[in-house]
Design a protein around this motif. Sequence first.
Motif, PDB file in Angstrom:
ATOM      1  N   ASP A   1      11.387  54.394  13.905  1.00  0.00           N
ATOM      2  CA  ASP A   1      12.144  55.122  14.924  1.00  0.00           C
ATOM      3  C   ASP A   1      13.517  54.480  15.140  1.00  0.00           C
ATOM      4  O   ASP A   1      13.623  53.375  15.665  1.00  0.00           O
ATOM      5  CB  ASP A   1      11.359  55.139  16.242  1.00  0.00           C
ATOM      6  CG  ASP A   1      12.096  55.906  17.324  1.00  0.00           C
ATOM      7  OD1 ASP A   1      12.677  56.962  17.007  1.00  0.00           O
ATOM      8  OD2 ASP A   1      12.096  55.453  18.482  1.00  0.00           O
ATOM      9  N   LYS A   2      14.538  55.186  14.737  1.00  0.00           N
ATOM     10  CA  LYS A   2      15.899  54.645  14.807  1.00  0.00           C
ATOM     11  C   LYS A   2      16.359  54.437  16.244  1.00  0.00           C
ATOM     12  O   LYS A   2      17.059  53.472  16.548  1.00  0.00           O
ATOM     13  CB  LYS A   2      16.875  55.579  14.073  1.00  0.00           C
ATOM     14  CG  LYS A   2      18.190  54.911  13.806  1.00  0.00           C
ATOM     15  CD  LYS A   2      19.010  55.653  12.793  1.00  0.00           C
ATOM     16  CE  LYS A   2      20.123  54.720  12.320  1.00  0.00           C
ATOM     17  NZ  LYS A   2      20.940  55.306  11.296  1.00  0.00           N
ATOM     18  N   ASP A   3      15.977  55.349  17.138  1.00  0.00           N
ATOM     19  CA  ASP A   3      16.380  55.207  18.543  1.00  0.00           C
ATOM     20  C   ASP A   3      15.897  53.873  19.110  1.00  0.00           C
ATOM     21  O   ASP A   3      16.613  53.193  19.834  1.00  0.00           O
ATOM     22  CB  ASP A   3      15.798  56.346  19.397  1.00  0.00           C
ATOM     23  CG  ASP A   3      16.468  57.680  19.072  1.00  0.00           C
ATOM     24  OD1 ASP A   3      17.561  57.653  18.475  1.00  0.00           O
ATOM     25  OD2 ASP A   3      15.891  58.727  19.399  1.00  0.00           O
ATOM     26  N   SER A   4      14.659  53.522  18.774  1.00  0.00           N
ATOM     27  CA  SER A   4      14.101  52.266  19.289  1.00  0.00           C
ATOM     28  C   SER A   4      14.858  51.073  18.713  1.00  0.00           C
ATOM     29  O   SER A   4      15.143  50.104  19.424  1.00  0.00           O
ATOM     30  CB  SER A   4      12.613  52.158  18.933  1.00  0.00           C
ATOM     31  OG  SER A   4      11.908  53.247  19.495  1.00  0.00           O
ATOM     32  N   LEU A   5      15.182  51.156  17.430  1.00  0.00           N
ATOM     33  CA  LEU A   5      15.969  50.086  16.801  1.00  0.00           C
ATOM     34  C   LEU A   5      17.310  49.939  17.518  1.00  0.00           C
ATOM     35  O   LEU A   5      17.734  48.822  17.849  1.00  0.00           O
ATOM     36  CB  LEU A   5      16.189  50.409  15.321  1.00  0.00           C
ATOM     37  CG  LEU A   5      17.112  49.445  14.579  1.00  0.00           C
ATOM     38  CD1 LEU A   5      16.498  48.053  14.481  1.00  0.00           C
ATOM     39  CD2 LEU A   5      17.454  49.974  13.195  1.00  0.00           C
ATOM     40  N   ASN A   6      17.954  51.064  17.803  1.00  0.00           N
ATOM     41  CA  ASN A   6      19.253  51.016  18.478  1.00  0.00           C
ATOM     42  C   ASN A   6      19.154  50.440  19.886  1.00  0.00           C
ATOM     43  O   ASN A   6      20.061  49.747  20.344  1.00  0.00           O
ATOM     44  CB  ASN A   6      19.883  52.409  18.513  1.00  0.00           C
ATOM     45  CG  ASN A   6      20.392  52.816  17.139  1.00  0.00           C
ATOM     46  OD1 ASN A   6      20.647  51.959  16.289  1.00  0.00           O
ATOM     47  ND2 ASN A   6      20.516  54.111  16.900  1.00  0.00           N
ATOM     48  N   GLU A   7      18.038  50.747  20.559  1.00  0.00           N
ATOM     49  CA  GLU A   7      17.857  50.189  21.913  1.00  0.00           C
ATOM     50  C   GLU A   7      17.770  48.659  21.828  1.00  0.00           C
ATOM     51  O   GLU A   7      18.363  47.949  22.648  1.00  0.00           O
ATOM     52  CB  GLU A   7      16.560  50.720  22.554  1.00  0.00           C
ATOM     53  CG  GLU A   7      16.469  52.226  22.671  1.00  0.00           C
ATOM     54  CD  GLU A   7      17.258  52.830  23.822  1.00  0.00           C
ATOM     55  OE1 GLU A   7      18.076  52.105  24.424  1.00  0.00           O
ATOM     56  OE2 GLU A   7      17.057  54.023  24.101  1.00  0.00           O
ATOM     57  N   ILE A   8      17.016  48.160  20.839  1.00  0.00           N
ATOM     58  CA  ILE A   8      16.881  46.704  20.712  1.00  0.00           C
ATOM     59  C   ILE A   8      18.234  46.087  20.336  1.00  0.00           C
ATOM     60  O   ILE A   8      18.610  45.030  20.836  1.00  0.00           O
ATOM     61  CB  ILE A   8      15.781  46.341  19.680  1.00  0.00           C
ATOM     62  CG1 ILE A   8      14.410  46.763  20.224  1.00  0.00           C
ATOM     63  CG2 ILE A   8      15.789  44.839  19.373  1.00  0.00           C
ATOM     64  CD1 ILE A   8      13.241  46.527  19.291  1.00  0.00           C
ATOM     65  N   LYS A   9      18.967  46.793  19.501  1.00  0.00           N
ATOM     66  CA  LYS A   9      20.308  46.300  19.123  1.00  0.00           C
ATOM     67  C   LYS A   9      21.187  46.164  20.365  1.00  0.00           C
ATOM     68  O   LYS A   9      21.844  45.149  20.568  1.00  0.00           O
ATOM     69  CB  LYS A   9      20.943  47.284  18.128  1.00  0.00           C
ATOM     70  CG  LYS A   9      22.302  46.856  17.639  1.00  0.00           C
ATOM     71  CD  LYS A   9      22.884  47.931  16.719  1.00  0.00           C
ATOM     72  CE  LYS A   9      24.275  47.522  16.246  1.00  0.00           C
ATOM     73  NZ  LYS A   9      24.860  48.580  15.405  1.00  0.00           N
ATOM     74  N   GLU A  10      21.163  47.200  21.199  1.00  0.00           N
ATOM     75  CA  GLU A  10      21.976  47.144  22.421  1.00  0.00           C
ATOM     76  C   GLU A  10      21.523  46.034  23.354  1.00  0.00           C
ATOM     77  O   GLU A  10      22.334  45.348  23.965  1.00  0.00           O
ATOM     78  CB  GLU A  10      21.905  48.486  23.160  1.00  0.00           C
ATOM     79  CG  GLU A  10      23.034  49.403  22.748  1.00  0.00           C
ATOM     80  CD  GLU A  10      22.973  50.747  23.423  1.00  0.00           C
ATOM     81  OE1 GLU A  10      22.685  50.806  24.636  1.00  0.00           O
ATOM     82  OE2 GLU A  10      23.197  51.756  22.721  1.00  0.00           O
ATOM     83  N   MET A  11      20.185  45.876  23.441  1.00  0.00           N
ATOM     84  CA  MET A  11      19.666  44.802  24.301  1.00  0.00           C
ATOM     85  C   MET A  11      20.104  43.443  23.771  1.00  0.00           C
ATOM     86  O   MET A  11      20.428  42.542  24.542  1.00  0.00           O
ATOM     87  CB  MET A  11      18.144  44.885  24.392  1.00  0.00           C
ATOM     88  CG  MET A  11      17.674  46.064  25.225  1.00  0.00           C
ATOM     89  SD  MET A  11      15.886  46.092  25.396  1.00  0.00           S
ATOM     90  CE  MET A  11      15.642  44.855  26.673  1.00  0.00           C
TER      91      MET A  11
END
Length: 279
Positions: free
Chosen positions: A231-241
């Motif tokens: 899931d790319k959205d989840s990856l992006n959330e972790i990146k932002e965090m």
Amino acid sequence: MSERMEPVDCPGNEPAGAPALNDGAAVEGADDWSAAEAARYLDRLLNEGHERWEGDRCPICFLLIGLPVEEHSMMNACCTKRVCNGCNLAAEQRGIYDRCPFCRTPHPTDHAAALTMIQKRVTKGDAEAIYHLGQYYYFGRLGLNKDVPQAIELLTESAELGSLEAHYSLGQMYYNGEGVEEDESRGIRHWWEAAMKGHVSSRHGLGVVEYNEGKYKLAVQHWMISAKMGDKDSLNEIKEMFMEGQATKAQYAEALRGYGDAVEEMKSHQREEAKRLGV
Ligand SMILES: [Zn+2]
Ligand SMILES: [Zn+2]
């Protein structure tokens, strides 16, 4: 389990949506949830559902379908099977245009025919067909008048029969108050049910819930699971965090690696070809 799992019995680490004492209790025994029970439940929630559920697999090539599945596959009203874009292309290349590549039933010619096919399966108690009919009522599709109460009834029946998509949709509706009276805990419990069986969007939703409550550790744990399922959205959330200092570099690297592996596993020559041709 992996090292990133935190002890769950520390105060303040209970999952968001854990029923309060006077909650409406959709979860069995929810009336008397103690901190220990909440901790046990959270332990299960974080340890189960790390593999995507079988409904996300193409019934022809048996590979997991890319995310979001709606963009990478087509649902056939005849059998409610989702066939991946790669297998759809391969079928067309073999001259199969006018029928379902899975069960070979001729495609419905219009909305009314598609609806009849779905309704036939609904009468047989097919959870996925009931889910789709619920969605059609919710959005007023296939010539049906929008009817939210009917939609909720069908989705609830479908969820009881085991449809994870139905749990996910109910989660969204109750959590956000879309078409129903807002009931966040009820919405979250639907996501729990589905996430523990490997439903990616539900897992992502749980990450959002925890993040919004300021429980960053839990949010990362949920999103790590869904990122590793592709899931790319989840990856992006972790990146932002990570960029905000709420997740570590090691966590971001782990998510990136896991996401990459999942995407690689979903690739096939046919799917790449379909992507190139814009199927
Ligand atoms: Zn396929
Ligand atoms: Zn079919």
